[in-house]
Design an enzyme around this catalytic site. Structure first.
Site, PDB file in Angstrom:
ATOM      1  N   GLY A 129      62.672  40.390  22.152  1.00 32.07           N
ATOM      2  CA  GLY A 129      63.288  39.125  22.257  1.00 32.07           C
ATOM      3  C   GLY A 129      63.317  38.579  23.490  1.00 32.07           C
ATOM      4  N   GLU A 251      52.580  47.582  29.440  1.00 34.94           N
ATOM      5  CA  GLU A 251      51.980  46.824  28.328  1.00 34.94           C
ATOM      6  C   GLU A 251      50.430  46.737  28.664  1.00 34.94           C
ATOM      7  OE1 GLU A 251      52.174  43.081  25.445  1.00 34.94           O
ATOM      8  OE2 GLU A 251      53.183  43.005  27.223  1.00 34.94           O
ATOM      9  N   GLU A 394      45.802  31.230  31.848  1.00 33.87           N
ATOM     10  CA  GLU A 394      46.348  30.331  32.953  1.00 33.87           C
ATOM     11  C   GLU A 394      47.008  31.062  34.112  1.00 33.87           C
ATOM     12  OE1 GLU A 394      44.988  27.409  29.842  1.00 33.87           O
ATOM     13  OE2 GLU A 394      46.489  29.074  29.979  1.00 33.87           O
TER      14      GLU A 394
END
Length: 407
Positions: A129, A251, A394
């Site tokens: 979340g 990650e 980007e």
């Protein structure tokens, strides 16, 4: 950098290969091959997780003291590579790779004892979340509010109100790790905390978001007076931004994208030997097609060298640094290029867009031409998200410009 395996590394690779050949269920492999999304459904992923858990390899990135293998970085990469080359499904990264390191790094002993075994066993299935409507790339602007409440009966707890969006597999999850605003008066990064939310309670509602391909992978989660005990806050109040940065760096560090990309190229080249080029020949003999595949393969091989370089740095105890943005940028663009190759390979048959799901198993819709052709369009459409999730192209380009090029 020496890229040759040592005898012990080669022996480990052979052990992993033998295990995959013997223990990877064919139904799981076939289901993974017929899944157009990044995250496979739990009826595939959790089956494979259970096989690895019985072997003791599910926590392959975890330290031994927390129930993991304690493998060195190169062995973790070898394992991921061999799984990719064998066609194994992606693991449930949200629990295993994202929230678990947060819990063992920032969590207290009680949180570690309770949550880490449940991640390995599959009792807890996690979603993330973070993003909100209007707070995506500018995550620090999030507005989901958590108010600390003192209650003599219920105990100290937070009351959550707000919503989260693009929440992968929230419709399958029973837990969500969540960034919330606990201090609206502090500067925006300083007022954020990291909570572990039980989704099986009143006040939680989940609305599906269907992709352009018709897949239900992401959702919007609404939180209305949702209760989170203070005991389920990780770290100190206001430490959420620092924890989130750790999670995102973890990650991207030590990524293993290239082997899966090479595996998909192998499958396309094999299919091209029999797919018509529309002129009486086959696509494998078309020089333009062969040039495109060759460019993609060279790019994938170059990406693997960068990934191995990062693994080498991690093995020496160094942080991976901005190179992870390079791998994310390259892998995202290459993923899209390979999926475009698939659409072009199958021609008109590759444009079919079956809305029924799943595309595997006994009840899968009958394909036009072939199952691989049926997957081409949904995979192409789903991979449009690669240049957005995990940090847009980007954002990655800005990181590279500032950190690598000094611009």
């Amino acid at each position: 950098m020496d890229i040759d395996y040592s005898p012990s590394d080669a022996a480990f690779r052979d052990e992993v290969r033998a295990f995959l050949a013997a223990e990877l269920p064919e139904a799981v492999r076939a289901g993974a091959a017929a899944s157009p999304t990044v995250f496979v459904e739990p009826n595939i992923g959790q089956v494979w997780n259970a096989v690895l858990h019985r072997k003791g390899w599910l926590g392959y990135q975890w330290p031994a003291e927390h129930g993991g293998t304690g493998w060195p970085p190169l062995w973790r990469y070898i394992f991921e590579k061999e799984c990719a080359l064998a066609g194994a499904p992606n693991l449930t990264v949200l629990g295993l790779k994202l929230v678990a390191p947060v819990i063992w790094t920032f969590g207290n002993a009680a949180q570690q004892k309770h949550y880490l075994p449940r991640i390995l066993s599959g009792e807890d299935y996690w979603c993330q979340g973070f993003s909100e409507p209007g707070s995506g790339s500018d995550l620090a602007s999030l507005q989901c509010k958590a108010v600390l409440t003192h209650d003599p009966v219920r105990g100290d707890h937070y009351v959550l109100n707000g919503s989260k969006i693009w929440t992968t597999h929230a419709h399958h999850a029973n837990r969500m790790f969540c960034l919330v605003r606990t201090d609206p008066e502090a500067r925006k990064q300083a007022g954020i905390s990291f909570l572990l939310v039980d989704l099986d309670q009143p006040g939680v509602s989940i609305r599906p978001i269907l992709s352009t391909a018709g897949d239900h992978e992401v959702n919007q989660v609404f939180l209305e007076d949702v209760i989170v005990p203070v005991a389920d806050r990780v770290g100190e109040e206001g430490q959420g931004w620092a924890i989130a940065k750790f999670l995102l760096e973890n990650e991207r560090g030590g990524s293993c994208h290239a082997p899966k990309l090479c595996y998909d190229l192998d499958r396309l080249e094999e299919a091209a030997r029999t797919e018509s080029d529309g002129r009486g020949g086959v696509m494998a003999d078309d020089p333009h097609w062969r040039r495109r595949v060759a460019r993609a393969r060279l790019s994938a091989q170059a990406l693997e060298m960068i990934e191995l370089k990062i693994i080498s740095e991690i093995a020496k105890g160094r942080q991976p640094g901005p190179q992870t943005s390079v791998t994310k940028l390259l892998a995202s663009n290459l993923r899209q290029e390979i999926d475009l190759l698939a659409v072009d390979l199958y021609g008109a048959a590759g444009l079919q867009l079956e809305q029924s799901r799943p595309l595997y198993g006994d009840n899968a819709p009958h394909p036009v031409h072939s199952r691989e052709a049926q997957l081409a369009a949904p995979r192409y459409l789903n991979s449009r998200a690669w240049t957005i999730f995990g940090g847009t192209n980007e954002v990655q380009a800005n990181i590279i410009a500032k950190s690598v090029l000094g611009l």
